[in-house]
Write a protein that holds these residues in place. Structure first.
Motif, PDB file in Angstrom:
ATOM      1  N   ILE A  64       0.837  -1.208   0.000  1.00  0.00           N
ATOM      2  CA  ILE A  64       0.000   0.000   0.000  1.00  0.00           C
ATOM      3  C   ILE A  64       0.867   1.252   0.000  1.00  0.00           C
ATOM      4  O   ILE A  64       0.590   2.222  -0.719  1.00  0.00           O
ATOM      5  N   GLN A  65       1.942   1.257   0.769  1.00  0.00           N
ATOM      6  CA  GLN A  65       2.824   2.415   0.823  1.00  0.00           C
ATOM      7  C   GLN A  65       3.472   2.671  -0.538  1.00  0.00           C
ATOM      8  O   GLN A  65       3.488   3.808  -1.019  1.00  0.00           O
ATOM      9  N   ASN A  66       3.989   1.634  -1.179  1.00  0.00           N
ATOM     10  CA  ASN A  66       4.619   1.813  -2.485  1.00  0.00           C
ATOM     11  C   ASN A  66       3.608   2.204  -3.555  1.00  0.00           C
ATOM     12  O   ASN A  66       3.907   3.031  -4.420  1.00  0.00           O
ATOM     13  N   ALA A  67       2.411   1.635  -3.494  1.00  0.00           N
ATOM     14  CA  ALA A  67       1.381   1.989  -4.469  1.00  0.00           C
ATOM     15  C   ALA A  67       0.935   3.435  -4.302  1.00  0.00           C
ATOM     16  O   ALA A  67       0.673   4.127  -5.288  1.00  0.00           O
ATOM     17  N   SER A  68       0.857   3.913  -3.065  1.00  0.00           N
ATOM     18  CA  SER A  68       0.432   5.301  -2.857  1.00  0.00           C
ATOM     19  C   SER A  68       1.478   6.285  -3.368  1.00  0.00           C
ATOM     20  O   SER A  68       1.137   7.333  -3.924  1.00  0.00           O
ATOM     21  N   ILE A  69       2.748   5.949  -3.211  1.00  0.00           N
ATOM     22  CA  ILE A  69       3.810   6.815  -3.745  1.00  0.00           C
ATOM     23  C   ILE A  69       3.712   6.886  -5.266  1.00  0.00           C
ATOM     24  O   ILE A  69       3.764   7.967  -5.866  1.00  0.00           O
TER      25      ILE A  69
END
Length: 84
Positions: A64-69
């Motif tokens: 989720i963190q990488n996708a949001s970036i």
């Protein structure tokens, strides 16, 4: 007299004579919903292949963190957000 049908008028989106599609059909044709379905299938496949390592909260948090970036970068690069 011979009554003829007037030509179809063009409106902002589509034509007046165009039949309306259902809400579910419109949802299935939406690109964002198709991407969400592909993401769900990928999550299910990897969870089945490696249930002990993939299906953990820490892994989902990192995904989720990488996708949001990447989503923020993608929105910033889209033509709609560029100044005119």
């Amino acid at each position: 007299m011979n009554a003829t049908k007037p030509p179809t008028e063009t409106v902002a989106i589509g034509t007046i004579a165009e039949p309306k599609s259902g809400a579910i059909r419109g949802l299935l044709r939406a690109q964002s919903f198709q991407i969400l379905l592909v993401l769900a299938v990928i999550i299910v496949v990897f969870s089945v292949i490696a249930p002990d390592t993939f299906a953990q909260w820490s892994n989902f948090r990192l995904v989720i963190q990488n996708a949001s970036i990447l989503a923020v970068l993608g929105v910033g690069m889209s033509p709609a957000s560029s100044p005119r």
